[in-house]
Scaffold this active site. Structure first.
Site, short mmCIF file in Angstrom:
data_model
loop_
_atom_site.label_atom_id
_atom_site.label_comp_id
_atom_site.label_asym_id
_atom_site.label_seq_id
_atom_site.Cartn_x
_atom_site.Cartn_y
_atom_site.Cartn_z
N GLY A 1 0.27 -5.59 0.23
CA GLY A 1 -0.58 -5.71 -0.95
C GLY A 1 0.15 -6.26 -2.15
CD GLU B 1 -0.49 -6.36 5.17
OE1 GLU B 1 -0.64 -6.22 3.95
OE2 GLU B 1 0.15 -7.32 5.67
CB ALA C 1 -0.91 0.00 1.22
#
Length: 299
Positions: free
Chosen positions: A150, A173, A105
């Protein structure tokens, strides 16, 4: 972008309903792709003996191919165009940025968003990767360097993953107090098993390509810099097979794994039936009898 996206979805629906868009429609899609493509996502269609192989290159070096809004739009538009292209037999997703596949991301962009914007962005990532996973043709992630967050979730949405030995893979994450939200918590355990997936997601640790190969996360680990060559070799091998058979094999495997054995065998029977009435099946038998290479046309 919105115009292209709506057209792409319309033609996807036509394909699912069994109707075939006209050649003019395909030309329109290609034109719109060129007009609306993101600067950070480029589509290349191989030619001559490699006709049928399509390649997406991610080109955002200043952000290590981070998945910002522009790149995400470019990826989705490209996937939509490829999904309606009858000449596409196999897709390779590559990076033109040295030592990185995709850093995940775009956190700088994410800092400017409120909660509803973050939710919408993550939902867009999830739906884009689901669209990628649902493509009828085989997909190959070509990974050199970092595939994080991602970026790894996108690779997990592909059918095959091929890495250079210096690749680093992770879903980090939880270190940012969130979870993988674009499919990572679902696709990783289906690939490597529940226990290993939990350890990787709970700790967020990076693993090497060799370790990724040992747990079944990737298909090949090549010397650094040679992942593309290996991926192209695999793509060429797939490209020589019957296109309808390849699509039906992918469907049978994907749908069969989500149901019990008896239902899976029913899916297999239905997919096999789709290959019985093709000219390619007859061509395969003729080529075998004549001891020559078959010339498949996807019909």
């Amino acid at each position: 972008m919105a115009v292209f996206s709506s057209i792409g979805k319309r033609f996807c629906n036509q394909a699912l309903n069994g109707s075939k868009p006209s050649r003019l429609h395909f030309q329109s899609i290609r034109t719109l792709l060129l007009q609306s493509a993101s600067e950070s996502v480029k589509v290349h269609r191989h030619s001559d003996a490699d006709s049928g192989i399509v390649q997406i290159n991610m080109e955002r070096p200043e952000a290590k191919n981070a998945l910002g809004k522009d790149m995400l739009r470019g990826l989705l538009n490209s996937f939509e165009a490829i999904s309606t292209d009858p000449t596409a037999n196999v897709l390779m997703i590559c990076s033109s940025v040295s030592r990185v596949f995709c850093a995940g991301a775009d956190l700088k962009e994410r800092l400017t968003m409120n909660v509803s914007e973050v939710r919408a962005t993550v939902n867009s990532l999830r739906s884009t990767f689901t669209f990628l996973e649902a493509l009828q043709i085989p997909t190959i992630a070509v990974i050199e360097g970092a595939a994080l967050g991602g970026g790894l979730e996108m690779a997990l949405s592909c059918d095959l993953r091929i890495c250079g030995e210096d690749a680093k893979l992770a879903l980090p994450e939880t270190g940012l107090a969130v979870i993988p939200g674009a499919g990572g918590t679902q696709r990783l355990p289906r690939l490597v098993g529940k226990s290993i997936a939990k350890e990787l997601i709970f700790t967020g640790r990076k693993i090497s390509a060799r370790d990724a190969l040992s747990i079944g996360l990737i298909n090949y680990c090549t010397p650094a810099g040679e992942a593309y060559s290996k991926a192209l070799e695999v793509a060429r091998d797939i490209n020589q097979k019957g296109p309808v058979a390849i699509r039906m094999a992918k469907r049978a495997i994907n749908e069969g794994l989500e149901v019990n054995m008896a239902s899976g065998l029913d899916v297999e029977e239905e997919c096999y039936e789709q290959t019985l009435h093709t000219n390619d099946r007859l061509e395969g038998l003729a080529a075998f009898a004549e001891k020559r290479k078959p010339l498949y046309k996807g019909k």
